[in-house]
Each structure stands twice: as C-alpha cells, then as structure tokens.
Design a protein around this motif. Structure first.
Motif, mmCIF file in Angstrom:
data_model
loop_
_atom_site.group_PDB
_atom_site.id
_atom_site.type_symbol
_atom_site.label_atom_id
_atom_site.label_comp_id
_atom_site.label_asym_id
_atom_site.label_seq_id
_atom_site.Cartn_x
_atom_site.Cartn_y
_atom_site.Cartn_z
ATOM 1 N N MET A 1 5.191 -2.703 -14.832
ATOM 2 C CA MET A 1 3.819 -2.239 -15.028
ATOM 3 C C MET A 1 2.945 -2.678 -13.863
ATOM 4 O O MET A 1 3.067 -3.796 -13.412
ATOM 5 N N CYS A 2 2.113 -1.791 -13.401
ATOM 6 C CA CYS A 2 1.314 -2.064 -12.216
ATOM 7 C C CYS A 2 0.021 -1.265 -12.321
ATOM 8 O O CYS A 2 -0.323 -0.781 -13.391
ATOM 9 N N ASP A 3 -0.644 -1.099 -11.207
ATOM 10 C CA ASP A 3 -1.921 -0.373 -11.238
ATOM 11 C C ASP A 3 -1.774 1.098 -10.897
ATOM 12 O O ASP A 3 -2.766 1.799 -10.733
ATOM 13 N N ASN A 4 -0.536 1.569 -10.769
ATOM 14 C CA ASN A 4 -0.340 2.985 -10.470
ATOM 15 C C ASN A 4 -0.784 3.863 -11.633
ATOM 16 O O ASN A 4 -0.786 3.420 -12.771
ATOM 17 N N GLN A 5 -1.099 5.091 -11.316
ATOM 18 C CA GLN A 5 -1.423 6.060 -12.345
ATOM 19 C C GLN A 5 -0.243 7.014 -12.490
ATOM 20 O O GLN A 5 0.333 7.433 -11.496
ATOM 21 N N LYS A 22 -2.701 5.070 -16.825
ATOM 22 C CA LYS A 22 -2.335 3.889 -16.047
ATOM 23 C C LYS A 22 -0.952 3.398 -16.482
ATOM 24 O O LYS A 22 -0.632 3.392 -17.668
ATOM 25 N N CYS A 23 -0.161 3.015 -15.509
ATOM 26 C CA CYS A 23 1.194 2.534 -15.758
ATOM 27 C C CYS A 23 1.183 1.437 -16.823
ATOM 28 O O CYS A 23 0.423 0.478 -16.722
ATOM 29 N N GLY A 24 2.024 1.605 -17.840
ATOM 30 C CA GLY A 24 2.112 0.604 -18.903
ATOM 31 C C GLY A 24 1.266 0.940 -20.109
ATOM 32 O O GLY A 24 1.454 0.369 -21.174
ATOM 33 N N ILE A 34 5.289 4.924 -17.666
ATOM 34 C CA ILE A 34 5.813 4.046 -16.627
ATOM 35 C C ILE A 34 5.920 4.838 -15.334
ATOM 36 O O ILE A 34 6.514 5.912 -15.322
ATOM 37 N N CYS A 35 5.356 4.310 -14.272
ATOM 38 C CA CYS A 35 5.390 5.033 -13.000
ATOM 39 C C CYS A 35 6.783 4.959 -12.372
ATOM 40 O O CYS A 35 7.624 4.155 -12.784
ATOM 41 N N ASP A 36 7.018 5.797 -11.369
ATOM 42 C CA ASP A 36 8.331 5.856 -10.727
ATOM 43 C C ASP A 36 8.735 4.517 -10.123
ATOM 44 O O ASP A 36 9.898 4.134 -10.171
ATOM 45 N N THR A 37 7.766 3.826 -9.539
ATOM 46 C CA THR A 37 8.061 2.542 -8.901
ATOM 47 C C THR A 37 8.628 1.554 -9.910
ATOM 48 O O THR A 37 9.621 0.882 -9.646
ATOM 49 N N CYS A 38 8.011 1.493 -11.087
ATOM 50 C CA CYS A 38 8.482 0.564 -12.114
ATOM 51 C C CYS A 38 9.813 1.025 -12.696
ATOM 52 O O CYS A 38 10.661 0.209 -13.021
ATOM 53 N N HIS A 39 9.998 2.347 -12.809
ATOM 54 C CA HIS A 39 11.263 2.881 -13.319
ATOM 55 C C HIS A 39 12.431 2.436 -12.457
ATOM 56 O O HIS A 39 13.539 2.237 -12.947
HETATM 57 ZN ZN ZN Z 1 4.173 0.928 -12.442
#
Ligand code: ZN
Length: 70
Positions: A1-5, A22-24, A34-39
């Motif tokens: 989880m982060c600040d990505n949308q 927002k991610c999370g 969940i954004c791609d980065t977290c995936h």
């Molecule tokens: Zn994320």
C-alpha cells in the motif's frame, strides 16, 4: 500500500467515467484497490494478506460474541 492512485473505469450511460481510488482503500466493488507497484511486491502482498486474515478473525470473534459484523 502506498500513495498511488488506482484507476477504474465505471460505465456511465454510453460512456465510461474514470475514478481513482487510493492504493489500499476499498474500491466501488467493496474490494481492496492495490496498485501495480504493490501487486509486484511480494512483501506488500503478504502484509495485505495478513491484515485481511486479522480482519476475518475479528469478524469471527464478533459474531461468536453476538455483536455482528463490523
Ligand atoms: Zn500501491
């Protein structure tokens, strides 16, 4: 989880509307966005899994105690 949308396309009439979650956070399906980065990050995915297991355990406890679901 982060600040990505995380973006979603929601059908609206004959068109689509783009919404950002927002991610999370919970998306419009009631699921976690969940954004791609977290995936792609196994550590974060494991963390999310653990968190959801805790929530499920809490709900089970609440039901057995007669408080219903949160
Ligand atoms: Zn994320």
């Amino acid at each position: 989880m982060c600040d990505n949308q995380v973006s979603y396309y929601i059908p609206k009439g004959y068109d689509y509307r783009e919404v950002f979650v927002k991610c999370g956070n919970t998306d419009h399906h009631g699921e976690r966005a969940i954004c791609d980065t977290c995936h792609k990050n196994p550590e974060i995915m494991q963390h999310i899994k653990n968190q959801e297991a805790n929530i499920a355990a809490d709900n089970a406890w609440a039901r057995s105690a007669g408080y219903g679901e949160y």
